[in-house]
Design a protein around this motif. Structure first.
Motif, PDB file in Angstrom:
ATOM      1  N   SER A   1      26.981  26.878  -4.277  1.00  0.00           N
ATOM      2  CA  SER A   1      27.120  25.455  -3.995  1.00  0.00           C
ATOM      3  C   SER A   1      25.995  24.675  -4.648  1.00  0.00           C
ATOM      4  CB  SER A   1      27.114  25.200  -2.478  1.00  0.00           C
ATOM      5  OG  SER A   1      25.842  25.454  -1.929  1.00  0.00           O
TER       6      SER A   1
ATOM      7  N   LEU B   1      30.939  24.947  -5.389  1.00  0.00           N
ATOM      8  CA  LEU B   1      31.260  23.920  -4.404  1.00  0.00           C
ATOM      9  C   LEU B   1      30.254  22.785  -4.555  1.00  0.00           C
ATOM     10  CD1 LEU B   1      31.922  26.187  -1.285  1.00  0.00           C
ATOM     11  CD2 LEU B   1      33.605  25.104  -2.783  1.00  0.00           C
TER      12      LEU B   1
ATOM     13  N   LEU C   1      26.014  20.455   1.352  1.00  0.00           N
ATOM     14  CA  LEU C   1      26.700  21.112   2.475  1.00  0.00           C
ATOM     15  C   LEU C   1      25.820  21.158   3.718  1.00  0.00           C
ATOM     16  CD1 LEU C   1      28.486  24.071   0.661  1.00  0.00           C
ATOM     17  CD2 LEU C   1      29.388  21.820   1.235  1.00  0.00           C
TER      18      LEU C   1
ATOM     19  N   ILE D   1      34.067  19.443   2.769  1.00  0.00           N
ATOM     20  CA  ILE D   1      34.814  20.172   1.748  1.00  0.00           C
ATOM     21  C   ILE D   1      36.113  20.739   2.323  1.00  0.00           C
ATOM     22  CG2 ILE D   1      32.841  20.750   0.290  1.00  0.00           C
ATOM     23  CD1 ILE D   1      32.801  23.521   1.612  1.00  0.00           C
TER      24      ILE D   1
ATOM     25  N   ASP E   1      23.282  31.985  -2.887  1.00  0.00           N
ATOM     26  CA  ASP E   1      22.543  30.723  -2.828  1.00  0.00           C
ATOM     27  C   ASP E   1      21.086  30.994  -3.176  1.00  0.00           C
ATOM     28  OD1 ASP E   1      22.211  27.992  -2.485  1.00  0.00           O
ATOM     29  OD2 ASP E   1      22.580  28.007  -0.330  1.00  0.00           O
TER      30      ASP E   1
ATOM     31  N   VAL F   1      30.447  27.159   3.913  1.00  0.00           N
ATOM     32  CA  VAL F   1      31.160  27.967   2.915  1.00  0.00           C
ATOM     33  C   VAL F   1      32.125  28.921   3.611  1.00  0.00           C
ATOM     34  CG1 VAL F   1      30.894  29.697   1.085  1.00  0.00           C
ATOM     35  CG2 VAL F   1      29.361  27.724   1.178  1.00  0.00           C
TER      36      VAL F   1
END
Length: 171
Positions: free
Chosen positions: A62, A91, A95, A101, A118, A130
């Motif tokens: 992400s 993504l 977040l 999302i 990540d 996620v």
């Protein structure tokens, strides 16, 4: 090539560098993220290591680290170096701050197992976002990996693999 001891050693150097310049806080974490993202060899070796280890070649990332990986792999494909067929799925960022999302769909992930990667792990907010995304897109997160784990307590629900866990070295 991508030996785990080498990658752990590289992360120790990055953390030592950050600690020597910053006592902590936002400046420390920004520098940590920047040093990780500027170490292309470490990034490539780590993603190759985790995909080979897990025998899973779809990787969800992400935000900024996802964009950095995407750029690296787009350049590698242009020179036909990406022989591992790793598929990067990026993504949007934010977040941790609640970027929605839920309506974002990647139909190519239907029924697949994926790895979540990540740069760092603290509270698990990004992973949980996620994870919800994966469920909504009918795929399963096989494993979660980070370069740096700064969480005080190991989360028993999320088995996060890291190259460097801060509280293993600093009590």
């Amino acid at each position: 090539m991508f030996k785990k001891w080498y990658m752990k050693s590289e992360m120790k150097k990055i953390v030592r560098d950050c600690i020597s310049r910053y006592e902590g806080g936002e400046s420390y974490f920004n520098e940590l993220d920047s040093l990780i993202k500027s170490n292309t060899k470490l990034m490539i070796d780590y993603i190759k290591y985790i995909t080979k280890k897990e025998k899973c070649y779809d990787v969800i990332l992400s935000g900024e680290i996802g964009n950095v990986y995407k750029k690296i792999y787009d350049q590698m494909e242009q020179v036909q170096v990406n022989t591992y067929s790793i598929r990067i799925h990026v993504l949007p960022g934010g977040l941790r701050n609640g970027t929605d999302i839920s309506n974002l769909q990647y139909f190519s992930l239907n029924g697949k197992q994926v790895i979540f990667l990540d740069d760092s792990f603290y509270s698990g907010k990004i992973f949980r976002a996620v994870y919800k995304f994966a469920i909504n897109n009918m795929c399963r997160i096989k494993a979660a990996y980070v370069f740096y784990d700064g969480s005080k307590e190991k989360d028993t629900l999320i088995n996060v693999h890291s190259l460097y866990r801060y509280y293993d070295y600093h009590k």
